[in-house]
Enzyme design. Structure first.
Site, PDB file in Angstrom:
ATOM      1  N   TYR A 195       0.796  -1.237   0.000  1.00  0.00           N
ATOM      2  CA  TYR A 195       0.000   0.000   0.000  1.00  0.00           C
ATOM      3  C   TYR A 195       0.822   1.277   0.000  1.00  0.00           C
ATOM      4  CZ  TYR A 195       0.772   0.102   5.083  1.00  0.00           C
ATOM      5  OH  TYR A 195       1.328   0.128   6.323  1.00  0.00           O
ATOM      6  N   SER A 202       7.115   6.520  -5.866  1.00  0.00           N
ATOM      7  CA  SER A 202       5.746   7.022  -5.717  1.00  0.00           C
ATOM      8  C   SER A 202       5.370   7.977  -6.840  1.00  0.00           C
ATOM      9  CB  SER A 202       5.599   7.757  -4.376  1.00  0.00           C
ATOM     10  OG  SER A 202       4.344   8.404  -4.331  1.00  0.00           O
ATOM     11  N   ASP A 211      -4.440  11.882  -4.332  1.00  0.00           N
ATOM     12  CA  ASP A 211      -5.429  11.036  -3.655  1.00  0.00           C
ATOM     13  C   ASP A 211      -6.664  11.858  -3.322  1.00  0.00           C
ATOM     14  OD1 ASP A 211      -3.602   8.966  -3.682  1.00  0.00           O
ATOM     15  OD2 ASP A 211      -2.802   9.473  -1.710  1.00  0.00           O
ATOM     16  N   GLU A 254      -6.701   0.931  -5.140  1.00  0.00           N
ATOM     17  CA  GLU A 254      -6.759   2.278  -4.567  1.00  0.00           C
ATOM     18  C   GLU A 254      -7.752   3.134  -5.358  1.00  0.00           C
ATOM     19  OE1 GLU A 254      -3.014   4.236  -3.964  1.00  0.00           O
ATOM     20  OE2 GLU A 254      -2.262   2.657  -2.648  1.00  0.00           O
ATOM     21  N   HIS A 257      -6.799   6.966  -5.723  1.00  0.00           N
ATOM     22  CA  HIS A 257      -5.555   7.472  -6.321  1.00  0.00           C
ATOM     23  C   HIS A 257      -5.736   7.683  -7.829  1.00  0.00           C
ATOM     24  CE1 HIS A 257      -1.017   7.632  -6.681  1.00  0.00           C
ATOM     25  NE2 HIS A 257      -1.359   7.326  -7.936  1.00  0.00           N
TER      26      HIS A 257
HETATM   27 ZN   LIG Z   1      -1.826   8.024  -3.955  1.00  0.00          ZN
END
Ligand SMILES: [Zn+2]
Length: 289
Positions: A195, A202, A211, A254, A257
Site C-alpha cells: 500500500y 511514488s 489522492d 486504490e 488514487h
Molecule cells: Zn496516492
C-alpha cells in the site's frame, strides 16, 4: 498543395500505370493504323501528353519525398521521436514500446512511468506545477495540465452535488522515504509494500497523481467514488491501481488514487469500465529489484 502519404502513393501508382499503358497503347495503335501519315499530328500530340505524364509522375514523387520529410520535421518540433541510438534509450518493453530515461524519470511515448520497477531520481522535482513547490508536501503542486482537468472534474462533480477534493498531492522523495519507513516499522516490509511506495517509486513525486477524499477503500462505495471510477477517464485521469490488478501493479486497489495521463490514453485504459493498467498496456513490470 498538401497531400497525405496515402493519397500520394495512390497517385504515384496511377501515374506509373498510365506511363506504362499509354506508350504501349500508342505503339500498338500506331502499328495497326493504316492512315497514320494523315494523323501524324495527333500522334505527336499524344506523344507529348505521354511525355508530360511521365515527367509529372516524377514531380509527384518529389512532392511525396518532400512531404514525408516535412512531416517528420513537424513531429520533431512538437514531440521527440524516441531513437534507439539516443542517449535516453533504455530498451524496448515486451510490447515493443521504447523506454527512455530523461530528466531523472522514465518515459514511454512521453508518458512518465513510475512504479516498483521504475523510480524517479532523488532530485526529480516536477516542473510547471500549479502551485510552486517549496515544501516536502503540497496538495496543489500538480502539473498545470492535470490541474486544469482537475478543476473541470471537480466542477462537474459539484454540479451533480458530489464533493470531491484532493487530500494528498505532491510528496517529495524525502517525505515518501519517511512515510514508507513509518509504515514499514508498523506493518513490516511485505505488508507496507502493498500500500505504500518506497522513496522514488511514488507517483506523488511526479506531480501527476493525487489522492481523493478519505484515502480509504470505503471511498469506492460512496457516490463520489462510483462517479469518479466511471467518469475520471473523460478528464484524462485513470484509476492507477484498479481492483483485481494487484499482482500487476504491485499495489492493492486504490479507488482514491488518480493519475493524469491525458484523454487519449485514459480512454484506452478505462476500456469500457474494465480498467487496463499502464503495466499491461505498455508491457512493463512493477517489481522491486
Ligand atoms: Zn496516492
Amino acid at each position: 498543395m498538401c497531400l497525405d502519404e496515402n493519397t500520394l502513393k495512390i497517385l504515384n501508382d496511377v501515374f506509373l500505370l498510365l506511363s506504362i499503358l499509354l506508350p504501349l497503347f500508342f505503339l500498338i495503335y500506331f502499328f495497326y493504323d493504316k492512315k497514320k501519315k494523315k494523323k501524324l499530328g495527333y500522334y505527336l500530340l499524344a506523344l507529348i501528353i505521354i511525355i508530360l505524364i511521365i515527367c509529372f509522375r516524377g514531380e509527384i514523387m518529389n512532392i511525396n519525398i518532400c512531404k514525408s520529410n516535412k512531416k517528420i520535421n513537424d513531429i520533431t518540433t512538437t514531440k521527440a521521436i524516441p531513437a534507439v541510438n539516443s542517449d535516453n534509450y533504455i530498451g524496448k518493453t515486451s510490447k515493443g514500446y521504447i523506454l527512455e530515461k530523461k530528466d531523472g524519470a522514465y518515459f514511454i511515448d512521453d508518458y512518465l512511468i513510475v512504479n516498483k520497477s521504475y523510480a524517479l531520481n532523488e532530485d526529480f522535482i516536477p516542473k510547471n506545477t500549479h502551485t510552486k513547490i517549496t515544501d516536502e508536501i503540497c496538495i496543489l503542486c500538480i502539473d498545470n495540465e492535470a490541474y486544469e482537468k482537475w478543476l473541470n472534474i471537480k466542477n462537474d462533480a459539484i454540479a451533480i452535488n458530489l464533493n470531491i477534493y484532493i487530500a494528498s498531492g505532491y510528496r517529495s522523495f524525502e517525505y515518501q522515504k519517511g512515510l514508507y519507513e513509518k509504515y514499514e516499522n508498523r506493518d513490516g516490509k511485505d505488508m507496507a509494500d502493498t500500500y505504500s511506495a518506497r522513496a522514488g517509486h511514488s507517483e506523488h513525486q511526479s506531480g501527476l497523481a493525487f489522492d481523493l477524499n478519505s484515502i480509504d477503500s470505503s471511498f469506492a462505495a460512496t457516490d463520489e467514488g462510483k462517479w469518479v471510477n466511471e467518469n475520471a477517464y473523460l478528464y484524462g485521469f485513470i484509476i492507477r491501481y484498479p481492483k483485481g490488478k494487484e499482482k500487476i501493479t504491485g499495489y492493492k486497489y486504490e479507488p482514491w488514487h488518480l493519475r493524469y495521463v491525458g484523454l487519449s490514453l485514459a480512454e484506452k485504459l478505462y476500456n469500457d469500465g474494465e480498467w487496463i493498467t499502464m503495466e499491461e498496456y505498455f508491457g512493463i513490470d512493477s517489481k522491486y529489484k
